[in-house]
Design an enzyme around this catalytic site. Sequence first.
Site, PDB file in Angstrom:
ATOM      1  N   LYS A   1      67.474 114.287 -10.449  1.00  0.00           N
ATOM      2  CA  LYS A   1      67.905 115.682 -10.425  1.00  0.00           C
ATOM      3  C   LYS A   1      69.388 115.801 -10.760  1.00  0.00           C
ATOM      4  CE  LYS A   1      69.350 118.392  -7.048  1.00  0.00           C
ATOM      5  NZ  LYS A   1      69.461 119.125  -5.768  1.00  0.00           N
TER       6      LYS A   1
ATOM      7  N   ASP B   1      64.703 120.951  -8.547  1.00  0.00           N
ATOM      8  CA  ASP B   1      65.171 121.137  -7.177  1.00  0.00           C
ATOM      9  C   ASP B   1      64.074 121.849  -6.378  1.00  0.00           C
ATOM     10  OD1 ASP B   1      65.259 123.814  -7.910  1.00  0.00           O
ATOM     11  OD2 ASP B   1      67.354 124.105  -7.336  1.00  0.00           O
TER      12      ASP B   1
END
Length: 248
Positions: A132, A150
Amino acid sequence: MVGKSREPETHLALVRRARRINRSLAVAFPHVYCELDFTNPLELSVATILSAQCTDVRVNQTTPALFARYRTAADYAGANRAELEELIRPTGFYRNKTNSLIGLGQALVERFDGEVPHTLAELVTLPGFGRKTANVVLGNAFGVPGLTVDTHFGRLVRRWGLTTETDPVKVERVIGELIERREWTDYSHRVIFHGRRVCHARKPACGVCIVARDCPSYGEGPVEKEVAAKLVKGPETEHILALAGLAS
């Protein structure tokens, strides 16, 4: 029919629906961007590490003093731990984050001449980095397309029935096959914007949602426009409500 169960989708139909959702989101959010403040790849790397379990707003309140004090990877590598902890304390989990920032500085100095690398394979080897964080840095600091999975992103793509996967790496792979690669970074921002402003976890603003026609979860939140309108947040609120046919 909106809000009713759908017939099983072919892969082609799923791709088309996913891309329609993306186009609709682009209408709702024509100007998307990383909501973390930064001026270079190192600052974005640090801000993204600090954003774990913390709001972007709080991170942006914390980083000006931090960035003024620590300007290079070497600065983080040689940081006084107590001083650094105190500066980032408002972001939470500050001891672990301090370990990551000092480790990041050391790794950049030792392995990358003090510069943040710009490939996924290299970025994920850095302390404090997962896929991420790596994709945030790639997409927003280097212009390399990346999907940022996310909490908001995962929640919305599942709510839209684009995937049932919960593992972020698997979600990234599935969505990467549905959305054109050149769109990945902006698509990530659009989904996250929509999750923060309209498609809330507990009570989505279904009645004013621009992707309602393509959403199998339509009706989880209020469908009456006036009721849903009160749930919309953020600077795009007037634009979103105008798209739904509500005057300001």
